[in-house]
Every structure is written in C-alpha cells, then in structure tokens.
Design an enzyme around this catalytic site. Structure first.
Site, mmCIF file in Angstrom:
data_model
loop_
_atom_site.group_PDB
_atom_site.id
_atom_site.type_symbol
_atom_site.label_atom_id
_atom_site.label_comp_id
_atom_site.label_asym_id
_atom_site.label_seq_id
_atom_site.Cartn_x
_atom_site.Cartn_y
_atom_site.Cartn_z
ATOM 1 N N ASP A 13 36.397 46.604 39.684
ATOM 2 C CA ASP A 13 36.826 45.508 38.804
ATOM 3 C C ASP A 13 35.684 44.563 38.428
ATOM 4 O O ASP A 13 35.888 43.363 38.251
ATOM 5 C CB ASP A 13 37.979 44.710 39.454
ATOM 6 N N GLU A 14 34.491 45.093 38.276
ATOM 7 C CA GLU A 14 33.326 44.263 37.937
ATOM 8 C C GLU A 14 33.266 43.929 36.451
ATOM 9 O O GLU A 14 32.458 43.091 36.036
ATOM 10 C CB GLU A 14 32.021 44.984 38.328
ATOM 11 N N GLY A 15 34.088 44.625 35.655
ATOM 12 C CA GLY A 15 34.017 44.444 34.207
ATOM 13 C C GLY A 15 33.366 45.657 33.539
ATOM 14 O O GLY A 15 32.789 45.564 32.447
ATOM 15 N N LYS A 16 33.481 46.812 34.200
ATOM 16 C CA LYS A 16 32.862 48.046 33.683
ATOM 17 C C LYS A 16 33.435 48.432 32.323
ATOM 18 O O LYS A 16 32.714 48.895 31.443
ATOM 19 C CB LYS A 16 33.090 49.209 34.673
ATOM 20 N N GLY A 17 34.771 48.223 32.166
ATOM 21 C CA GLY A 17 35.438 48.610 30.923
ATOM 22 C C GLY A 17 34.854 47.882 29.720
ATOM 23 O O GLY A 17 34.534 48.497 28.701
ATOM 24 N N GLY A 40 41.417 50.741 36.558
ATOM 25 C CA GLY A 40 42.034 49.924 35.510
ATOM 26 C C GLY A 40 40.914 49.202 34.798
ATOM 27 O O GLY A 40 40.333 48.267 35.346
ATOM 28 N N HIS A 41 40.553 49.668 33.602
ATOM 29 C CA HIS A 41 39.409 49.102 32.881
ATOM 30 C C HIS A 41 39.907 48.335 31.658
ATOM 31 O O HIS A 41 40.524 48.909 30.770
ATOM 32 C CB HIS A 41 38.435 50.217 32.461
ATOM 33 N N THR A 42 39.612 47.038 31.637
ATOM 34 C CA THR A 42 40.168 46.172 30.597
ATOM 35 C C THR A 42 39.136 45.897 29.506
ATOM 36 O O THR A 42 37.974 45.610 29.803
ATOM 37 C CB THR A 42 40.586 44.813 31.207
ATOM 38 N N GLN A 221 35.809 52.463 39.922
ATOM 39 C CA GLN A 221 35.654 51.836 41.241
ATOM 40 C C GLN A 221 34.250 51.223 41.385
ATOM 41 O O GLN A 221 33.659 50.828 40.393
ATOM 42 C CB GLN A 221 35.946 52.848 42.367
HETATM 43 P P1 GDP Z 1 36.724 47.123 35.562
HETATM 44 O O1 GDP Z 1 37.709 47.825 36.434
HETATM 45 O O2 GDP Z 1 35.362 47.066 36.172
HETATM 46 O O3 GDP Z 1 36.680 47.642 34.155
HETATM 47 O O4 GDP Z 1 37.225 45.609 35.473
HETATM 48 P P2 GDP Z 1 38.740 45.116 35.239
HETATM 49 O O5 GDP Z 1 39.107 45.320 33.842
HETATM 50 O O6 GDP Z 1 39.650 45.696 36.282
HETATM 51 O O7 GDP Z 1 38.612 43.598 35.640
HETATM 52 C C1 GDP Z 1 37.770 42.721 34.969
HETATM 53 C C2 GDP Z 1 38.609 41.578 34.405
HETATM 54 O O8 GDP Z 1 37.750 40.540 33.988
HETATM 55 C C3 GDP Z 1 39.402 41.964 33.173
HETATM 56 O O9 GDP Z 1 40.555 41.190 33.094
HETATM 57 C C4 GDP Z 1 38.421 41.633 32.030
HETATM 58 O O10 GDP Z 1 39.083 41.367 30.820
HETATM 59 C C5 GDP Z 1 37.777 40.384 32.569
HETATM 60 N N1 GDP Z 1 36.380 40.159 32.185
HETATM 61 C C6 GDP Z 1 35.374 41.064 32.016
HETATM 62 N N2 GDP Z 1 34.207 40.421 31.772
HETATM 63 C C7 GDP Z 1 34.484 39.105 31.793
HETATM 64 C C8 GDP Z 1 33.679 37.912 31.648
HETATM 65 O O11 GDP Z 1 32.462 37.958 31.466
HETATM 66 N N3 GDP Z 1 34.330 36.716 31.760
HETATM 67 C C9 GDP Z 1 35.667 36.630 31.996
HETATM 68 N N4 GDP Z 1 36.191 35.416 32.097
HETATM 69 N N5 GDP Z 1 36.439 37.710 32.136
HETATM 70 C C10 GDP Z 1 35.860 38.932 32.063
HETATM 71 P P1 IMO Z 2 38.286 50.112 38.851
HETATM 72 O O1 IMO Z 2 37.737 51.365 38.223
HETATM 73 C C1 IMO Z 2 39.364 48.019 42.502
HETATM 74 C C2 IMO Z 2 40.786 50.464 45.860
HETATM 75 C C3 IMO Z 2 42.235 50.323 46.272
HETATM 76 C C4 IMO Z 2 42.098 50.576 47.775
HETATM 77 C C5 IMO Z 2 41.044 51.683 47.825
HETATM 78 C C6 IMO Z 2 41.617 53.095 47.909
HETATM 79 O O2 IMO Z 2 39.309 49.428 38.045
HETATM 80 O O3 IMO Z 2 37.188 49.233 39.320
HETATM 81 P P2 IMO Z 2 42.841 54.676 46.154
HETATM 82 O O4 IMO Z 2 44.118 54.503 45.398
HETATM 83 O O5 IMO Z 2 41.651 54.886 45.293
HETATM 84 O O6 IMO Z 2 42.948 55.724 47.227
HETATM 85 O O7 IMO Z 2 42.633 53.273 46.926
HETATM 86 O O8 IMO Z 2 40.291 51.562 46.628
HETATM 87 N N1 IMO Z 2 40.577 50.795 44.421
HETATM 88 C C7 IMO Z 2 40.125 49.922 43.519
HETATM 89 N N2 IMO Z 2 39.841 48.612 43.619
HETATM 90 N N3 IMO Z 2 39.158 48.666 41.346
HETATM 91 C C8 IMO Z 2 39.408 49.980 41.236
HETATM 92 O O9 IMO Z 2 39.080 50.694 40.134
HETATM 93 C C9 IMO Z 2 39.959 50.663 42.331
HETATM 94 N N4 IMO Z 2 40.347 51.938 42.561
HETATM 95 C C10 IMO Z 2 40.705 52.003 43.845
HETATM 96 O O10 IMO Z 2 42.723 49.033 46.021
HETATM 97 O O11 IMO Z 2 41.570 49.451 48.420
HETATM 98 MG MG MG Z 3 39.568 47.547 37.259
#
Ligand code: GDP
Ligand code: IMO
Ligand code: MG
Length: 428
Positions: A13-17, A40-42, A221
C-alpha cells in the site's frame, strides 16, 4: 534498456498503483509478476477512482498491453468481475489482456483453506483470498494452470483430483459436489473469452524486449511481505522483490536492471506481525485519518508509524533499487515535527540492519531522528524547487540515509499531484 520495475519497499500500500499508472504512459506493456487479488492498487484521475486487484494499473491507458505473468495466481471470478467493471466504465480491453499459460488459478476451495487456517492456527491476518493455498498447490505440483483450464479433459481430471484431496476442509464450508459444479459453471460462462487471453507470455515479453518495446513491471505487496525477505511468517506467499520478476515472467535478470522503490513518507501495515515503528498514540491516529488509511482490498484499518529507514535500506539492498518514489508526503504537511527511524535497539544493543530472527523483529525499539515539520500545504506544488525548504531537507535526509536519490515525490492521490525530481532515474 527498456524495462522498469516498480516494487513496494515497506508492507504494501505504498502507492504503487498511482506511480505505475503515471509511468505506464511511456510503456508498451504493463506486467504483474506475482501475487493475486490480495493486492489493491488505487488510481485517481480527475476525481475518478479506480481500484485494481489483478489487472495491472496501466489498463486504463489506451493501447497498453497488460500481462499477468506466470508468477501471478489468478482467481478467474475476480478477473472477470474486474473486467466487467472496466467495460461498464467504457474502458475497452479488446486484445489488451494476456494471461500466461503457466499462471496458476485460485478456486473457492483455496479461499476455504485460507479461512480455515486463519481460524485454526495463529492468525496471519491474510486477505482470505486463497493466495497462500493456491501457491501451496503450485509447489505441491497439483495446481491448475491457465493452460490446463482451457483444456476440457485435463481441467476436469485436475479439478476432480483437487476436490477429492481437499474434501474434508471443503465440507466445513460447502458441499464438495456443489463447489465442483459451481467451478464448472463459471468456466462454461467465461471460457470463450478466457481462451483469448491465454498465451506464452514469456516468449511474447522477451520478443518485445528484442523489438525495443518498453516494459513496466508492477510489483504487488512490498518487500517486508516477501516470503523470503519479509517478516516471516507474517508475509504473503510470493516474491514481491525484484528477483520475482525473473521467475514470475521468464524475462532474464540481466534485462531487469532499473528498479524504482515506492516508499511512503511514513509506514503502514495491515494484518498481524512485527511493526517496529507502530504508533499507538494520537500521531498514529492522525496519520491514519489524514491518509484515509484503510486497506483497499479488505477495508481493514492500517497500522501506522513513522518512516522506518532500516526497512527501506533492507529493501534497497534486496532489490538493487536505483531511486525512490516518495509518496504521501502531503500527509505530513501539518506536523510540528517529523520522526524518522534510523536504527533499532535490542536488549540495549544498536542494530542498523533489518533482523531476520522473529523474536528480535518483535522486540526491537526504534531509534528516531527528529526533524522539523514544514507546516505548509504541498498538494498543488508542481516543481521540486517550489517545495518548502524544510520539506526539501526531509527529502535530502532520506536520500542521504538511503544512499540513492528520490526521483519522484507524490503529494496527493491524484495522478496530477506528482513532482518529477530526477527524470533520468526513471527513464526506460
Ligand atoms: P498500492 O497498493 O501500493 O497501490 O497502494 P494503495 O492504493 O493500496 O494505497 C495507497 C492509498 O494512498 C490510496 O488510497 C491512494 O489513492 C493514496 N495515495 C497514493 N499516493 C498518495 C499521495 O501522494 N498522497 C495522498 N494523500 N494519497 C495518496
Ligand atoms: P498491495 O499490492 C498490504 C498482507 C495481508 C496479510 C499478509 C498475507 O495493495 O500493496 P495474503 O492474503 O497475501 O496471504 O496475506 O499480507 N497483504 C497486503 N498488505 N497490501 C497488499 O497488497 C497486501 N497483500 C497482502 O494483509 O498481512
Ligand atoms: Mg494496496
């Protein structure tokens, strides 16, 4: 060289999407190499929100070919739901999705096993998408691959074997015959379209590289969730690290030579397991609320802490990261002071490298360096030179600690809220 690899340097969830989508404009192919719909990539574009679980975040860009490599585990039901959402929003996918014939599939019985393990053994806090059990079947050599799924005879044989083998667990959730019937019914519905996706993506990608096409690899991840290099056993069941690109696509390691590490300006984690910088007080709540920190896949609240450079440096080493995309800097805008974890202590001894012993991982204490906050809104800034001086100091501090440059700074969820600081490091 025409490839660029995007990896998460923390716990996902670093913001990869967002960054993948931004960089996919330059790419011909956008490729997932591991994981499944646990991701889950947003992406936000002009207030339109898209969340991708299986499809690469480049799919909304016209003409991009999106590939699910052999290292990905694919739930066919999730894939077709995601495709339907895109079609409903007017995004065409015709001839733009390729699925490796060697990618393993996820079925409802994998989800049951995942749920059962979460109840019966110390909970990892998985996404319950059946990811671990699907990879277990792959390594036990009983998995069903995309290439098997499109072959009537082989598919039925393998399905019958798997249902029989897992009968006792399936029974806890549903009638095994019913589960089998439902899997076959879904296959009948989607087979015609699915067949068009399945191909030898290994050959296609290698040929594309020879033809000087540009390929963007999108990690899911993060490195601390890597099965080998993460906080085992609280990890996922694949290799999000850059090494996973080679095994997860068949593109050789010497062609995977630029890695961009996506790093949040603070740290979050969903699920259980060690988290040295976790903040249980008001600052943790502030980061969570300000960052709208709920998992994009499970909706669970994310645990929050300050930026952990021990973790980021571990990721840089494992991945050969050339530069960092620093995301969510705007979340720190209101902070009076900002801390960065630069080392740990364990039983009074200082540790500067990430420990692999689970007992130590759970008991280290962070050593923080405190920096001044800039207390200014950054969201609409377009150029590095216009950032507040104190924010630039924070970024320079990270660069010095990391030993590599910050090439991109993200200051808002929207794709437009991005500063490109060092374009030469993300050129591909
Ligand atoms: P991913 O799994 O690495 O693609 O990241 P996620 O989508 O799960 O989580 C990142 C969240 O932060 C999402 O809700 C994005 O819309 C949001 N996001 C990404 N970059 C930024 C940023 O620079 N600032 C803010 N405020 N939100 C961001
Ligand atoms: P993105 O790509 C954050 C975490 C789960 C759990 C562990 C194992 O959006 O960054 P799993 O279902 O993969 O066997 O769960 O890994 N996890 C994530 N946490 N972002 C993800 O993906 C994740 N995918 C799995 O919460 O701790
Ligand atoms: Mg995510």
């Amino acid at each position: 060289m025409g490839t660029l690899t995007i990896v998460g340097t923390q716990w996902g969830d670093e913001g990869k999407g967002k960054i993948t989508n931004l960089l996919s404009k330059k790419a011909d192919y956008v490729v997932r190499y591991q994981g499944g719909d646990n991701a889950g990539h947003t992406v936000y574009i002009d207030d339109e929100k898209y969340v991708f679980h299986l499809l690469p975040s480049g799919i909304i860009e016209k003409d991009k070919i999106c590939v699910l490599g052999n290292g990905v585990v694919i739930n066919p039901e999730s894939l077709f739901k995601e495709i339907q959402v895109l079609k409903d929003r007017g995004i065409g996918i015709h001839n733009r999705i390729l699925v490796s014939d060697k990618a393993h599939l996820v079925f409802p019985y994998h989800k049951y096993i995942d749920k059962q393990r979460e109840i019966s053994k110390g909970s990892i806090g998985t996404t319950k998408k059946g990811i671990g059990p699907a990879y277990s079947d792959k390594y036990a050599r009983i998995g069903i691959r995309a290439g098997d799924y499109i072959n009537d005879k082989i598919f039925l044989e393998l399905l019958t074997y798997n249902i029989e083998e897992k009968k006792s667990i399936i029974k806890k959730f549903d009638d095994p015959d019913n589960v089998k019937r439902n899997i076959i019914a879904l296959r009948n519905k989607i087979l015609k379209e699915f067949k068009k996706f399945v191909n030898d993506t290994t050959f296609i990608l290698n040929q594309a590289i020879d033809q000087k096409k540009k390929i963007l690899f999108e990690g899911a991840q993060g490195i601390l969730l890597d099965i080998d290099f993460g906080t085992y056993p609280f990890v996922t069941s694949s290799n999000p690290s850059a090494g996973g690109v080679a095994t997860g696509t068949g593109v050789p390691p010497n062609k995977i030579n630029n890695v961009l590490g996506i790093t949040k300006a603070y740290t979050t984690r969903v699920g259980n397991g060690p988290f040295p910088v976790e903040l249980k007080d008001g600052i943790g709540d502030h980061l969570r609320n300000r960052g709208k920190e709920y998992g994009a896949t499970t909706g669970r609240p994310r645990r929050c802490g300050w930026l952990d450079m021990v973790v980021v440096k571990h990721s840089i080493m494992i991945n050969g990261i050339r530069s960092i995309a620093l995301t969510k800097l705007d979340i720190l805008d209101e902070m009076e002071e900002i801390k960065v974890c630069v080392a740990y202590t364990y039983k009074g001894k200082k540790i500067t490298t990430f420990p692999h012993d689970r007992e130590i991982q759970c008991n280290v204490k962070p050593v923080y360096k405190t920096l001044k906050g800039w207390k200014q809104n950054t969201e609409n800034i377009k150029q590095y030179k216009d950032l507040p001086g104190i924010a630039k100091k924070y970024i320079e501090f990270i660069e010095k600690e990391a030993g590599c440059p910050v090439s991109i700074i993200s200051i808002g969820a929207d794709r437009a809220s991005t500063i490109i600081k060092e374009p030469q490091f993300i050129h591909f």
